[in-house]
Write a protein that holds these residues in place. Structure first.
Motif, PDB file in Angstrom:
ATOM      1  N   ALA A   1     -67.216  34.627  73.983  1.00 34.05           N
ATOM      2  CA  ALA A   1     -67.330  36.001  74.483  1.00 34.05           C
ATOM      3  C   ALA A   1     -67.406  35.989  76.000  1.00 34.05           C
ATOM      4  N   ALA A   2     -66.706  36.926  76.605  1.00 32.03           N
ATOM      5  CA  ALA A   2     -66.766  37.075  78.058  1.00 32.03           C
ATOM      6  C   ALA A   2     -68.027  37.832  78.431  1.00 32.03           C
ATOM      7  N   ASP A   3     -68.465  37.684  79.669  1.00 35.32           N
ATOM      8  CA  ASP A   3     -69.625  38.437  80.143  1.00 35.32           C
ATOM      9  C   ASP A   3     -69.313  39.930  80.079  1.00 35.32           C
ATOM     10  N   PRO A   4     -70.310  40.751  79.728  1.00 33.56           N
ATOM     11  CA  PRO A   4     -70.076  42.199  79.660  1.00 33.56           C
ATOM     12  C   PRO A   4     -69.630  42.771  81.003  1.00 33.56           C
ATOM     13  N   ILE A   5     -68.614  43.639  80.951  1.00 33.85           N
ATOM     14  CA  ILE A   5     -68.126  44.341  82.139  1.00 33.85           C
ATOM     15  C   ILE A   5     -68.003  45.818  81.785  1.00 33.85           C
ATOM     16  N   ASN A   6     -68.700  46.674  82.535  1.00 37.26           N
ATOM     17  CA  ASN A   6     -68.629  48.130  82.321  1.00 37.26           C
ATOM     18  C   ASN A   6     -68.890  48.530  80.870  1.00 37.26           C
ATOM     19  N   GLY A   7     -69.873  47.897  80.253  1.00 33.01           N
ATOM     20  CA  GLY A   7     -70.232  48.258  78.884  1.00 33.01           C
ATOM     21  C   GLY A   7     -69.273  47.735  77.836  1.00 33.01           C
ATOM     22  N   ARG A   8     -68.434  46.773  78.205  1.00 31.38           N
ATOM     23  CA  ARG A   8     -67.470  46.199  77.267  1.00 31.38           C
ATOM     24  C   ARG A   8     -67.665  44.692  77.164  1.00 31.38           C
ATOM     25  N   ILE A   9     -67.523  44.173  75.940  1.00 30.47           N
ATOM     26  CA  ILE A   9     -67.578  42.730  75.715  1.00 30.47           C
ATOM     27  C   ILE A   9     -66.314  42.333  74.961  1.00 30.47           C
ATOM     28  N   ARG A  10     -65.546  41.438  75.550  1.00 34.96           N
ATOM     29  CA  ARG A  10     -64.348  40.929  74.879  1.00 34.96           C
ATOM     30  C   ARG A  10     -64.685  39.568  74.277  1.00 34.96           C
ATOM     31  N   PHE A  11     -64.281  39.371  73.013  1.00 34.32           N
ATOM     32  CA  PHE A  11     -64.503  38.070  72.399  1.00 34.32           C
ATOM     33  C   PHE A  11     -63.269  37.623  71.630  1.00 34.32           C
ATOM     34  N   THR A  12     -63.149  36.317  71.503  1.00 38.73           N
ATOM     35  CA  THR A  12     -62.042  35.717  70.759  1.00 38.73           C
ATOM     36  C   THR A  12     -62.617  34.712  69.774  1.00 38.73           C
ATOM     37  N   SER A  13     -62.214  34.836  68.508  1.00 40.05           N
ATOM     38  CA  SER A  13     -62.634  33.901  67.455  1.00 40.05           C
ATOM     39  C   SER A  13     -61.408  33.115  67.007  1.00 40.05           C
ATOM     40  N   THR A  14     -61.580  31.793  66.911  1.00 41.86           N
ATOM     41  CA  THR A  14     -60.453  30.924  66.583  1.00 41.86           C
ATOM     42  C   THR A  14     -60.837  29.960  65.474  1.00 41.86           C
ATOM     43  N   GLY A  15     -59.932  29.785  64.503  1.00 45.45           N
ATOM     44  CA  GLY A  15     -60.097  28.787  63.445  1.00 45.45           C
ATOM     45  C   GLY A  15     -58.935  27.820  63.476  1.00 45.45           C
ATOM     46  N   ARG A  16     -59.221  26.535  63.318  1.00 41.12           N
ATOM     47  CA  ARG A  16     -58.172  25.518  63.388  1.00 41.12           C
ATOM     48  C   ARG A  16     -58.025  24.804  62.045  1.00 41.12           C
ATOM     49  N   ASP A  17     -56.802  24.377  61.747  1.00 45.24           N
ATOM     50  CA  ASP A  17     -56.557  23.636  60.521  1.00 45.24           C
ATOM     51  C   ASP A  17     -56.913  22.156  60.721  1.00 45.24           C
ATOM     52  N   ARG A  18     -56.658  21.339  59.714  1.00 44.92           N
ATOM     53  CA  ARG A  18     -57.045  19.920  59.781  1.00 44.92           C
ATOM     54  C   ARG A  18     -56.302  19.149  60.863  1.00 44.92           C
ATOM     55  N   GLN A  19     -55.142  19.655  61.253  1.00 47.20           N
ATOM     56  CA  GLN A  19     -54.383  18.996  62.307  1.00 47.20           C
ATOM     57  C   GLN A  19     -54.800  19.485  63.704  1.00 47.20           C
ATOM     58  N   GLY A  20     -55.760  20.402  63.737  1.00 42.41           N
ATOM     59  CA  GLY A  20     -56.236  20.916  65.007  1.00 42.41           C
ATOM     60  C   GLY A  20     -55.426  22.081  65.554  1.00 42.41           C
ATOM     61  N   GLU A  21     -54.438  22.528  64.768  1.00 41.18           N
ATOM     62  CA  GLU A  21     -53.613  23.663  65.189  1.00 41.18           C
ATOM     63  C   GLU A  21     -54.349  24.972  64.908  1.00 41.18           C
ATOM     64  N   ILE A  22     -54.119  25.971  65.756  1.00 44.13           N
ATOM     65  CA  ILE A  22     -54.733  27.277  65.545  1.00 44.13           C
ATOM     66  C   ILE A  22     -54.146  27.918  64.283  1.00 44.13           C
ATOM     67  N   ALA A  23     -55.005  28.238  63.329  1.00 43.01           N
ATOM     68  CA  ALA A  23     -54.587  28.859  62.072  1.00 43.01           C
ATOM     69  C   ALA A  23     -54.944  30.343  62.040  1.00 43.01           C
ATOM     70  N   ILE A  24     -56.044  30.693  62.689  1.00 38.56           N
ATOM     71  CA  ILE A  24     -56.493  32.085  62.767  1.00 38.56           C
ATOM     72  C   ILE A  24     -56.997  32.336  64.186  1.00 38.56           C
ATOM     73  N   LYS A  25     -56.591  33.463  64.744  1.00 37.06           N
ATOM     74  CA  LYS A  25     -57.102  33.852  66.061  1.00 37.06           C
ATOM     75  C   LYS A  25     -57.294  35.361  66.066  1.00 37.06           C
ATOM     76  N   ILE A  26     -58.485  35.780  66.445  1.00 34.65           N
ATOM     77  CA  ILE A  26     -58.838  37.196  66.431  1.00 34.65           C
ATOM     78  C   ILE A  26     -59.454  37.544  67.781  1.00 34.65           C
ATOM     79  N   ALA A  27     -58.903  38.526  68.458  1.00 31.07           N
ATOM     80  CA  ALA A  27     -59.463  38.998  69.733  1.00 31.07           C
ATOM     81  C   ALA A  27     -59.864  40.456  69.577  1.00 31.07           C
TER      82      ALA A  27
END
Length: 201
Positions: A13-39
């Protein structure tokens, strides 16, 4: 954000700016590749959870995991007491967000309606006159739920974006022919909640 998903998601999560917080959640498969990414961006000032990127690897699609991601976003919004979730629907999201209960912003509907009517003139939709007639009736109703109702028309039709010789449900082909749309999910709407959490949707 990991509930019901096949991967643990690490969240930054980024530091709050003007009452907003942006976050990114990432899940990786067994090979380390990004399988799920949610912003997402939590906008406390406007009581809104704004959707950003939602990526699922091809191997994970068709398993209702996109719906689970949206359900997890709903639970977060509910926990935070937010009034709505909002999205910018592009690519497969043009279909997926509507299927899960998001409605287009009212000011965007006239443009969307015009596009839908134009798209329905394509030969692939004319080949299924019963479904096309139903779609035209839904569009004419100007219902806030029109895109959701269209997303449920499941007769298979040809669709060039799906790949050679592939057929997809009528509703998916129709909605994925739109350029894009902005929409919201009203957290207070019992109908939206039923669409998102219903077992048969």
């Amino acid at each position: 954000m990991s509930d019901g998903l096949p991967f643990y998601l690490s969240t930054l999560a980024a530091d709050p700016i003007n009452g907003r917080i942006r976050f990114t959640s990432t899940g990786r498969d067994r090979q380390g590749e990004i399988a799920i990414k949610i912003a997402r961006t939590i906008d406390f000032g406007n009581s809104n959870l704004r959707g950003g990127e939602t990526f699922l690897a091809t191997s994970l699609r068709g398993r209702r995991l996109g719906r689970q991601v949206i359900r997890n976003s709903f639970r977060l919004s509910e926990f935070l007491g937010l009034a709505r979730m909002s999205i910018h629907a592009v690519l497969d999201g043009r279909y997926a967000w509507a299927r899960c209960g998001f409605a287009p912003d009212p000011e965007a509907w006239p443009r969307i309606k015009k596009q839908l009517l134009s798209v329905l003139d394509a030969e692939r939709f004319r080949k299924v006159p019963t479904e096309r007639h139903w779609a035209l009736q839904v569009i004419a109703s100007d219902s806030p739920r029109a895109l959701h109702m269209l997303s449920k028309i499941d007769t298979l039709v040809e669709f060039e974006d799906a790949g050679e010789d592939e057929r997809v449900p009528f509703g998916r082909a129709l909605l994925c022919s739109l350029t894009m749309w902005h929409g919201t999910f009203d957290m207070a709407s019992e109908m939206s909640r039923m669409i998102l959490f219903g077992d048969t949707q």
